[in-house]
Design an enzyme around this catalytic site. Structure first.
Site, PDB file in Angstrom:
ATOM      1  N   GLY A   1      31.523  49.729  38.214  1.00 49.69           N
ATOM      2  CA  GLY A   1      32.530  50.701  38.671  1.00 49.69           C
ATOM      3  C   GLY A   1      32.655  50.770  40.181  1.00 49.69           C
ATOM      4  O   GLY A   1      33.331  51.653  40.713  1.00 49.69           O
ATOM      5  N   PHE A  43      41.654  55.267  30.884  1.00 49.38           N
ATOM      6  CA  PHE A  43      40.746  56.402  31.097  1.00 49.38           C
ATOM      7  C   PHE A  43      41.357  57.704  30.567  1.00 49.38           C
ATOM      8  O   PHE A  43      40.680  58.508  29.933  1.00 49.38           O
ATOM      9  CB  PHE A  43      40.402  56.557  32.590  1.00 49.38           C
ATOM     10  CG  PHE A  43      39.410  55.535  33.105  1.00 49.38           C
ATOM     11  CD1 PHE A  43      38.876  54.566  32.265  1.00 49.38           C
ATOM     12  CD2 PHE A  43      38.996  55.560  34.438  1.00 49.38           C
ATOM     13  CE1 PHE A  43      37.960  53.623  32.734  1.00 49.38           C
ATOM     14  CE2 PHE A  43      38.072  54.633  34.918  1.00 49.38           C
ATOM     15  CZ  PHE A  43      37.565  53.655  34.069  1.00 49.38           C
ATOM     16  N   ARG A  45      45.504  49.014  31.158  1.00 51.12           N
ATOM     17  CA  ARG A  45      45.088  49.159  32.553  1.00 51.12           C
ATOM     18  C   ARG A  45      44.279  50.442  32.739  1.00 51.12           C
ATOM     19  O   ARG A  45      44.255  51.317  31.881  1.00 51.12           O
ATOM     20  CB  ARG A  45      46.305  49.093  33.474  1.00 51.12           C
ATOM     21  CG  ARG A  45      46.655  47.652  33.766  1.00 51.12           C
ATOM     22  CD  ARG A  45      47.880  47.519  34.618  1.00 51.12           C
ATOM     23  NE  ARG A  45      49.076  47.868  33.881  1.00 51.12           N
ATOM     24  CZ  ARG A  45      50.296  47.786  34.380  1.00 51.12           C
ATOM     25  NH1 ARG A  45      50.462  47.381  35.614  1.00 51.12           N
ATOM     26  NH2 ARG A  45      51.336  48.101  33.643  1.00 51.12           N
ATOM     27  N   VAL A  46      43.655  50.536  33.899  1.00 54.60           N
ATOM     28  CA  VAL A  46      42.571  51.514  34.028  1.00 54.60           C
ATOM     29  C   VAL A  46      43.047  52.969  33.951  1.00 54.60           C
ATOM     30  O   VAL A  46      42.380  53.795  33.319  1.00 54.60           O
ATOM     31  CB  VAL A  46      41.738  51.234  35.305  1.00 54.60           C
ATOM     32  CG1 VAL A  46      42.501  51.530  36.588  1.00 54.60           C
ATOM     33  CG2 VAL A  46      40.422  51.979  35.263  1.00 54.60           C
ATOM     34  N   SER A  51      45.741  54.412  32.475  1.00 50.64           N
ATOM     35  CA  SER A  51      46.102  54.827  31.117  1.00 50.64           C
ATOM     36  C   SER A  51      44.884  54.769  30.204  1.00 50.64           C
ATOM     37  O   SER A  51      44.676  55.680  29.389  1.00 50.64           O
ATOM     38  CB  SER A  51      47.255  53.983  30.583  1.00 50.64           C
ATOM     39  OG  SER A  51      46.958  52.606  30.699  1.00 50.64           O
ATOM     40  N   LYS A  94      53.703  34.607  39.775  1.00 55.27           N
ATOM     41  CA  LYS A  94      54.314  35.435  40.821  1.00 55.27           C
ATOM     42  C   LYS A  94      54.319  34.711  42.166  1.00 55.27           C
ATOM     43  O   LYS A  94      55.238  34.891  42.961  1.00 55.27           O
ATOM     44  CB  LYS A  94      53.573  36.774  40.934  1.00 55.27           C
ATOM     45  CG  LYS A  94      53.782  37.696  39.714  1.00 55.27           C
ATOM     46  CD  LYS A  94      55.199  38.240  39.640  1.00 55.27           C
ATOM     47  CE  LYS A  94      55.335  39.306  38.556  1.00 55.27           C
ATOM     48  NZ  LYS A  94      56.714  39.836  38.444  1.00 55.27           N
ATOM     49  N   TYR A 115      49.370  35.034  35.614  1.00 60.68           N
ATOM     50  CA  TYR A 115      50.216  36.045  36.270  1.00 60.68           C
ATOM     51  C   TYR A 115      50.302  35.768  37.766  1.00 60.68           C
ATOM     52  O   TYR A 115      51.383  35.705  38.345  1.00 60.68           O
ATOM     53  CB  TYR A 115      49.613  37.430  36.013  1.00 60.68           C
ATOM     54  CG  TYR A 115      50.420  38.594  36.551  1.00 60.68           C
ATOM     55  CD1 TYR A 115      51.678  38.887  36.027  1.00 60.68           C
ATOM     56  CD2 TYR A 115      49.910  39.427  37.552  1.00 60.68           C
ATOM     57  CE1 TYR A 115      52.413  39.975  36.501  1.00 60.68           C
ATOM     58  CE2 TYR A 115      50.630  40.511  38.019  1.00 60.68           C
ATOM     59  CZ  TYR A 115      51.882  40.797  37.494  1.00 60.68           C
ATOM     60  OH  TYR A 115      52.600  41.871  37.954  1.00 60.68           O
TER      61      TYR A 115
HETATM   62  N1  UDP Z   1      39.057  48.731  34.458  1.00 55.85           N
HETATM   63  C1  UDP Z   1      38.013  49.439  33.900  1.00 55.85           C
HETATM   64  N2  UDP Z   1      38.162  49.927  32.637  1.00 55.85           N
HETATM   65  C2  UDP Z   1      39.301  49.758  31.904  1.00 55.85           C
HETATM   66  C3  UDP Z   1      40.367  49.042  32.479  1.00 55.85           C
HETATM   67  C4  UDP Z   1      40.201  48.529  33.752  1.00 55.85           C
HETATM   68  O1  UDP Z   1      36.953  49.629  34.519  1.00 55.85           O
HETATM   69  O2  UDP Z   1      39.342  50.244  30.758  1.00 55.85           O
HETATM   70  C5  UDP Z   1      38.895  48.227  35.831  1.00 55.85           C
HETATM   71  C6  UDP Z   1      39.188  46.741  36.016  1.00 55.85           C
HETATM   72  O3  UDP Z   1      38.016  45.982  35.824  1.00 55.85           O
HETATM   73  C7  UDP Z   1      39.669  46.685  37.440  1.00 55.85           C
HETATM   74  C8  UDP Z   1      40.319  48.049  37.675  1.00 55.85           C
HETATM   75  O4  UDP Z   1      39.848  48.889  36.634  1.00 55.85           O
HETATM   76  O5  UDP Z   1      38.583  46.546  38.320  1.00 55.85           O
HETATM   77  C9  UDP Z   1      41.836  47.994  37.610  1.00 55.85           C
HETATM   78  O6  UDP Z   1      42.175  47.321  36.438  1.00 55.85           O
HETATM   79  P1  UDP Z   1      43.645  47.294  35.854  1.00 55.85           P
HETATM   80  O7  UDP Z   1      43.598  46.531  34.586  1.00 55.85           O
HETATM   81  O8  UDP Z   1      44.208  48.660  35.832  1.00 55.85           O
HETATM   82  O9  UDP Z   1      44.522  46.501  36.930  1.00 55.85           O
HETATM   83  P2  UDP Z   1      44.214  45.325  37.960  1.00 55.85           P
HETATM   84  O10 UDP Z   1      44.227  45.990  39.278  1.00 55.85           O
HETATM   85  O11 UDP Z   1      42.873  44.701  37.674  1.00 55.85           O
HETATM   86  O12 UDP Z   1      45.320  44.392  37.740  1.00 55.85           O
END
Ligand code: UDP
Length: 329
Positions: free
Chosen positions: A207, A191, A186-187, A189, A149, A145
């Site tokens: 975290g 959570f 992603r994080v 959605s 980009k 990715y």
């Molecule tokens: N993350 C997490 N739990 C999840 C999904 C993501 O702790 O179920 C963390 C991930 O390791 C990252 C942050 O949340 O540090 C953002 O992740 P995301 O996949 O949303 O997007 P990114 O910014 O990494 O592209």
């Protein structure tokens, strides 16, 4: 204006389609639906100024009639997707961008590239100004990715310098809101969906890594302003309010279900430790800054996922584990 919007059935693409239509423009939405969803644009079915074309932009793009603008938003955008669709991710950022630029050149249309904060990789400068060149691992799982980009930014700039195409580049930081796929991975959605289902929130690592979350209406407004500006160099559009992933988990717990626990999983490979946009240029050039706080944005986003839950559409979301990363290798 008559514009082509690639990725129109996606999360950001569909909100952008709404924004351009609300302003009186005509929109041709294009998507191959590998991560997009027609539900996101079903409300536009009877809109005479909107047309949908199912097409993979890595193949030659053929549009009849005039075009004033091309906005290139087609791409898988979640780390879970890059693992599953590494070649498609590389192709849409490279071949897809090339085709979209070629179309802009042929039609004399303006071009806007959806780029990303991922061009900064795991940043060694914090917060990230547009002048930072980044710290990207080209052969890591996210490289497909990030490098696609980065190539897309390079070819966009080359088309401006060599062919005189009128280009814009937006670097989008973590954005959330309605129409995110519940299974996006992603994080935000993950959570919310996990909390609604009463399952533990999957925190990767301890975290302590940070992200800065922008509500979709703010993001779309920034992109819309950039399109109508005359700025050619990349512009960060994101919310500089920074939170650790642990803090985000606490907010979601408080909002949805304080009783729901946390499950700690290993930190994915090359996961950036910090991320926060420097939005000085967006403020100065576009007079833009975000206005929706994380608290407000989460309330609306939780309501969206609750409505999906009522329709029976919530399943446990995908999580990145060492096993899933290993399987993808
Ligand atoms: N993350 C997490 N739990 C999840 C999904 C993501 O702790 O179920 C963390 C991930 O390791 C990252 C942050 O949340 O540090 C953002 O992740 P995301 O996949 O949303 O997007 P990114 O910014 O990494 O592209």
């Amino acid at each position: 204006m008559r514009i082509l919007l690639t990725g129109a059935a996606g999360f950001l693409g569909s909100h952008l389609a709404d924004r351009f239509l609300a302003d009186g423009h005509e929109v041709i939405g294009m998507d191959n639906l590998i991560t997009g969803n027609l539900d996101n644009i079903s409300h536009l079915e009877n809109e005479p100024r909107f047309d949908f074309v199912e097409h993979d932009v890595t193949q030659f793009i053929d549009i009849t009639g005039n075009l004033d603008g091309v906005l290139h938003f087609a791409s898988p955008a979640s780390p879970v997707d890059y693992l599953e669709l590494p070649i498609q991710t590389l192709k849409v950022g490279s071949l897809g961008t090339h085709n979209a630029l070629g179309l802009s050149l042929a039609k004399g249309a303006m071009f806007l590239l959806a780029s990303t904060s991922e061009v900064y990789g795991d940043p060694l400068v914090h917060p990230q100004p547009e002048s930072y060149w980044g710290n990207v691992n080209p052969i890591g799982p996210r490289g497909v990715y990030d490098e696609a980009k980065r190539f897309a930014e390079a070819i966009t700039t080359a088309y401006r310098r060599y062919h005189g195409v009128d280009t814009r580049i937006v670097r989008i930081f973590n954005t959330y809101g309605s129409r995110m796929r519940p299974g996006d991975g992603r994080v935000v959605s993950n959570f919310i969906v996990q909390a609604l289902l009463g399952r533990g929130l999957t925190v990767y690592g301890d975290g302590s890594q940070s992200r800065s979350f922008c509500y979709v209406s703010d993001e779309v407004e920034g992109i819309f302003r950039l399109f109508f500006s005359s700025e050619h160099d990349p512009v960060n559009i994101g919310n500089p309010d920074e939170y650790t992933v642990g803090q985000l988990a606490e907010r979601v717990q408080a909002l949805v279900d304080p009783g729901v626990g946390v499950r700690y999983l290993p930190l994915p490979t090359d996961d950036p430790k910090v991320r926060k946009p420097d939005i000085t240029r967006a403020r100065e050039i576009l007079g833009w800054e975000p206005s929706v706080s994380l608290e407000e944005g989460l309330v609306t986003t939780v309501a969206y996922f609750r409505s999906l839950q009522e329709q029976g559409e919530l399943r446990p979301p995908p999580v990145l584990t060492e096993a899933s990363e290993e399987q993808a290798r």
